[in-house]
Design an enzyme around this catalytic site. Structure first.
Site, PDB file in Angstrom:
ATOM      1  CB  SER A   1      35.334  21.810 -14.939  1.00 38.82           C
ATOM      2  OG  SER A   1      34.679  21.150 -13.872  1.00 38.82           O
TER       3      SER A   1
ATOM      4  CB  THR B   1      34.713  28.928 -17.046  1.00 44.68           C
ATOM      5  OG1 THR B   1      35.347  28.018 -16.136  1.00 44.68           O
ATOM      6  CG2 THR B   1      33.212  28.748 -16.958  1.00 44.68           C
TER       7      THR B   1
ATOM      8  CB  ALA C   1      33.942  11.586 -16.714  1.00 39.35           C
ATOM      9  CB  ALA C   2      31.246  15.958 -17.684  1.00 37.65           C
TER      10      ALA C   2
ATOM     11  N   GLY D   1      25.453  20.159 -12.088  1.00 39.74           N
ATOM     12  CA  GLY D   1      24.907  20.875 -10.959  1.00 39.74           C
ATOM     13  C   GLY D   1      25.897  21.236  -9.867  1.00 39.74           C
ATOM     14  CD  GLU D   2      27.956  25.641  -9.421  1.00 44.01           C
ATOM     15  OE1 GLU D   2      29.147  25.983  -9.516  1.00 44.01           O
ATOM     16  OE2 GLU D   2      27.012  26.442  -9.531  1.00 44.01           O
TER      17      GLU D   2
ATOM     18  CB  THR E   1      21.346  21.410 -12.861  1.00 43.94           C
ATOM     19  OG1 THR E   1      22.580  22.117 -12.773  1.00 43.94           O
ATOM     20  CG2 THR E   1      21.549  19.989 -12.384  1.00 43.94           C
TER      21      THR E   1
ATOM     22  NE  ARG F   1      38.930  31.187 -13.202  1.00 44.90           N
ATOM     23  CZ  ARG F   1      37.789  30.518 -13.013  1.00 44.90           C
ATOM     24  NH1 ARG F   1      37.445  30.148 -11.806  1.00 44.90           N
ATOM     25  NH2 ARG F   1      37.011  30.211 -14.037  1.00 44.90           N
TER      26      ARG F   1
ATOM     27  CG  HIS G   1      23.529  29.915 -10.500  1.00 42.38           C
ATOM     28  ND1 HIS G   1      24.721  30.523 -10.166  1.00 42.38           N
ATOM     29  CD2 HIS G   1      23.856  28.909 -11.346  1.00 42.38           C
ATOM     30  CE1 HIS G   1      25.722  29.921 -10.791  1.00 42.38           C
ATOM     31  NE2 HIS G   1      25.218  28.950 -11.514  1.00 42.38           N
TER      32      HIS G   1
END
Length: 334
Positions: free
Chosen positions: A174, A192, A177-178, A107-108, A75, A280, A39
């Site tokens: 998540s 996760t 498609a990916a 990516g984010e 990424t 979580r 990150h």
């Protein structure tokens, strides 16, 4: 596939020297792997950290002898040209053969937009990731690569120092498609914990299987890695309070949408009550109950669990897990 249990090095929470010391302790405590996120910015501004993953992995490899190490995830499509990642991970693969994994994702905005990178929609991010993986593998397997993609180009490029066996590429996802792409072209899949069971059982794992079948493979040909969020301590209050640092993970996609600044992300997360911050995480005080809850992910089919602990005292976590949890997990019959 053999069960493997790893340690998530919390790059967003600790400075690189602390992180390296904890990761070395993880090997000594009996963990099989160490994974670090790459990150540019952390989830919170105050007390946050963001050490670069590439130099960290080199230092970790030099300080350890047997753990598997990798990114979860990096990424390779905006801050880095895929050719730079191909070179970096080829070098790591030569230096630490059989011990390196390249985990990638689409990516984010939090990590790319601050560098002035226009943030495209999900369709373009997916296309970039797919093309980047193709280019990285081509550079690992061929000399004098001239590549004319929609997003990336090379001209007579060669990676001169390559390991005998290519570094495995795991794809973090998540969405379906990916995840299908991970099944089709990945060596492993990263996701996760802590989300609705139906996401894994009804969406992600069927998509992964579909992608694998299109490539003439099955799920047993892939390493299914679950980054498992755990807060284990004999003190229940402490186990709950430790999760507050990572409260941002409990924010809904709608709440986080468009947030590109750690200060704003921190403002949103600190407003959450501890019960929501802990939602979580597998929060436990009893080792048998803790292992029973972890088994749920093994029952789903995940065989590589990388444990992310939220507390400030990671040495305490590693000692407790090494003594009370890992031995119980290794006795399980899967």
């Amino acid at each position: 596939m053999t069960l493997r249990f790893g340690y998530k090095a919390s790059a967003e929470q600790f400075d690189p020297n602390e992180l390296l010391a904890y990761s070395v302790e993880a090997e000594q405590a009996g963990f099989d792997s160490v994974f670090i996120s790459d990150h540019l910015q952390p989830w919170r501004h105050e007390g946050g950290h963001a050490p670069a993953a590439l130099p960290f992995l080199g230092a970790l490899g030099a300080r350890t002898s047997k753990i598997i190490m990798g990114t979860s995830v990096l990424t390779p499509t905006f801050r880095y040209h895929p050719g730079v990642i191909a070179q970096a991970f080829a070098t790591l693969g030569v230096m630490f053969p059989g011990r390196v994994i390249l985990g990638v994702g689409s990516g984010e905005a939090l990590n790319e937009v601050p560098l002035g990178i226009p943030w495209p929609d999900g369709k373009e991010r997916f296309a970039r990731l797919k093309e980047a993986i193709t280019l990285i593998r081509t550079l690992w397997s061929e000399d004098r690569v001239t590549f004319e993609g929609a997003f990336y180009q090379t001209h007579n490029a060669t990676i001169y120092d390559r390991p005998e066996k290519q570094v495995p590429i795991y794809i973090g996802a998540s969405g379906p498609a990916a995840t299908r792409m991970a099944g089709r072209v990945g060596d492993g899949f990263i996701t996760t914990s802590g989300k609705a069971d139906t996401l894994y059982s009804d969406i992600l794992l069927p998509a992964l299987n579909e992608g694998a079948m299109k490539a003439g493979r099955s799920l047993s040909d892939l390493d299914l890695l679950m980054e498992t969020k755990v807060s284990f301590d004999h003190d229940r209050t402490r186990a709950m309070e430790d999760t507050k640092y990572w409260a941002a993970l409990a924010l809904s996609p709608e709440e986080k949408m468009g947030v590109e600044d750690p200060i704003q992300m921190q403002r949103l997360s600190v407003a959450l009550p501890v019960e929501r911050a802990a939602s979580r995480w597998i929060v436990s005080t009893d080792p048998d109950e803790h292992v029973q809850r972890i088994q749920h992910y093994l029952d789903l089919g995940f065989r590589h669990l990388v444990f992310h602990a939220p507390g400030p005292d990671q040495s305490r976590f590693l000692k407790l897990y090494g003594e009370e949890i890992l031995p119980r997990l290794r006795k399980l019959d899967y």
